[in-house]
Design an enzyme around this catalytic site. Structure first.
Site, PDB file in Angstrom:
ATOM      1  N   GLY A  62       0.791  -1.229   0.000  1.00 30.93           N
ATOM      2  CA  GLY A  62       0.000   0.000   0.000  1.00 30.93           C
ATOM      3  C   GLY A  62       0.825   1.282   0.000  1.00 30.93           C
ATOM      4  N   SER A  63       2.076   1.209  -0.479  1.00 29.64           N
ATOM      5  CA  SER A  63       2.864   2.450  -0.493  1.00 29.64           C
ATOM      6  C   SER A  63       2.262   3.462  -1.468  1.00 29.64           C
ATOM      7  CB  SER A  63       4.339   2.177  -0.815  1.00 29.64           C
ATOM      8  OG  SER A  63       4.481   1.650  -2.104  1.00 29.64           O
ATOM      9  N   ASN A  64       1.696   2.980  -2.566  1.00 27.53           N
ATOM     10  CA  ASN A  64       1.018   3.910  -3.484  1.00 27.53           C
ATOM     11  C   ASN A  64      -0.230   4.491  -2.845  1.00 27.53           C
ATOM     12  OD1 ASN A  64       2.166   4.133  -6.378  1.00 27.53           O
ATOM     13  ND2 ASN A  64       2.465   1.981  -5.827  1.00 27.53           N
ATOM     14  N   ASN A 101      -6.133   1.867 -12.903  1.00 33.72           N
ATOM     15  CA  ASN A 101      -5.135   0.937 -12.368  1.00 33.72           C
ATOM     16  C   ASN A 101      -3.743   1.433 -12.749  1.00 33.72           C
ATOM     17  OD1 ASN A 101      -4.062  -1.564 -11.284  1.00 33.72           O
ATOM     18  ND2 ASN A 101      -3.782  -2.269 -13.388  1.00 33.72           N
ATOM     19  N   HIS A 122       0.075  -0.123 -13.613  1.00 32.11           N
ATOM     20  CA  HIS A 122       0.820  -1.354 -13.887  1.00 32.11           C
ATOM     21  C   HIS A 122       2.310  -1.005 -13.947  1.00 32.11           C
ATOM     22  CE1 HIS A 122       1.346  -5.451 -15.255  1.00 32.11           C
ATOM     23  NE2 HIS A 122       2.232  -4.987 -16.112  1.00 32.11           N
ATOM     24  N   ASP A 135      -5.183  -5.605 -17.364  1.00 34.98           N
ATOM     25  CA  ASP A 135      -4.213  -4.709 -18.000  1.00 34.98           C
ATOM     26  C   ASP A 135      -4.537  -4.333 -19.451  1.00 34.98           C
ATOM     27  OD1 ASP A 135      -2.744  -4.877 -15.616  1.00 34.98           O
ATOM     28  OD2 ASP A 135      -1.699  -6.663 -16.325  1.00 34.98           O
ATOM     29  N   GLU A 143       6.064   5.748 -10.073  1.00 34.35           N
ATOM     30  CA  GLU A 143       4.697   5.625  -9.532  1.00 34.35           C
ATOM     31  C   GLU A 143       4.407   6.744  -8.540  1.00 34.35           C
ATOM     32  OE1 GLU A 143       4.036   0.814  -9.808  1.00 34.35           O
ATOM     33  OE2 GLU A 143       4.712   1.645  -7.913  1.00 34.35           O
TER      34      GLU A 143
HETATM   35  C1  GRF Z   1       3.149  -1.319  -7.596  1.00 30.38           C
HETATM   36  O1  GRF Z   1       4.370  -1.516  -8.221  1.00 30.38           O
HETATM   37  C2  GRF Z   1       2.041  -1.272  -8.594  1.00 30.38           C
HETATM   38  O2  GRF Z   1       2.403  -0.725  -9.806  1.00 30.38           O
HETATM   39  C3  GRF Z   1       1.735  -2.721  -8.792  1.00 30.38           C
HETATM   40  O3  GRF Z   1       1.868  -3.294  -7.509  1.00 30.38           O
HETATM   41  C4  GRF Z   1       2.776  -2.522  -6.741  1.00 30.38           C
HETATM   42  C5  GRF Z   1       2.085  -2.142  -5.479  1.00 30.38           C
HETATM   43  O4  GRF Z   1       2.945  -1.582  -4.529  1.00 30.38           O
HETATM   44  N1  GRF Z   1       0.467  -2.891  -9.451  1.00 30.38           N
HETATM   45  P1  GRF Z   1       2.350  -0.915  -3.217  1.00 30.38           P
HETATM   46  O5  GRF Z   1       1.416  -1.933  -2.575  1.00 30.38           O
HETATM   47  O6  GRF Z   1       1.602   0.314  -3.623  1.00 30.38           O
HETATM   48  O7  GRF Z   1       3.506  -0.616  -2.343  1.00 30.38           O
END
Ligand code: GRF
Length: 216
Positions: free
Chosen positions: A33-35, A123, A125, A166, A195
């Site tokens: 969940g870092s994003n 999404n 990718h 995708d 990202e």
């Molecule tokens: C990211 O690299 C995203 O592109 C992919 O899964 C990863 C998730 O990382 N779909 P995080 O859970 O957001 O750290």
């Protein structure tokens, strides 16, 4: 323009006259969940957009810990429930969800949900689609495949979600170099940097387009 966008514009131009509403976002994530956290931080000062809910298919996913720390409600739903559009739509109705982000989410999105949220599910990718995408292509597997194929570049793809993994329309891509001796971990870290840099602002611009937001 969608009627909601018209209403929103009216609200934005005269806050006293209309009750200005907030766009509520749900993030679906299966892992760290870092994003999700980065997206939360980007919108944290905003009044017009809110991360209102995080859902994971895994009870032990680290994204729940982040959600707790950030004060965002998070739910665990089973794979079976997440494949059932009615169940998800019920949850989304409760949280008044307007827009959905998949950030490291590993399950397929059911048809009914895609239809109900047409052009409102994005999404990310971790590669340059259409290469290195599809079922089973996620996380480190993507970066390993990129290195094994001897690619000179990789990157990120942000796309709308349709019924196939995708394959939805691409809205944004950004590239990074893959050097001859790069390991999958090194590629992953370059891709993660892209990202973090671009995903929130791309979400922001798509939401502005979809809902006609005019102020922050
Ligand atoms: C990211 O690299 C995203 O592109 C992919 O899964 C990863 C998730 O990382 N779909 P995080 O859970 O957001 O750290």
């Amino acid at each position: 323009m969608h009627f909601f966008a018209q209403i929103y514009k009216l609200c934005a131009t005269d806050n006293n006259k209309f009750n200005m509403s907030t766009i509520h976002i749900a993030i679906l994530a299966s892992g760290s969940g870092s994003n999700a956290e980065n997206i939360f931080n980007y919108f944290s000062e905003r009044k017009d957009v809110e991360i209102s809910l995080i859902i994971s298919n895994k009870a032990g996913a680290y994204v729940h810990k982040r959600a707790e720390r950030l004060g965002v409600p998070s739910l665990t739903m089973s794979k079976q429930d997440l494949e059932d559009s009615d169940k998800i739509l019920e949850v989304f109705k409760t949280f008044q969800i307007d827009f959905v982000i998949l950030a490291g989410y590993l399950l397929r999105v059911p048809k009914g949900l895609i239809q109900a949220y047409l052009n409102r599910i994005l999404n990310i990718h971790p590669a340059l689609l259409p290469k290195f995408g599809g079922k089973g292509m996620y996380g480190d597997k993507v970066h390993m495949a990129v290195v094994e194929a001897g690619e000179k570049e990789s990157g990120i793809t942000i796309h709308y979600v349709n019924e196939n993994y995708d394959e939805g329309d691409i809205v944004f891509q950004s590239k990074c170099s893959v050097l001859e001796n790069d390991t999958p971990e090194e590629v992953a870290s370059k891709v993660h940097a892209l990202e973090y840099k671009y995903f929130p602002s791309v979400i922001d611009s798509i939401i502005k387009k979809e809902f006609g937001l005019v102020n922050n």
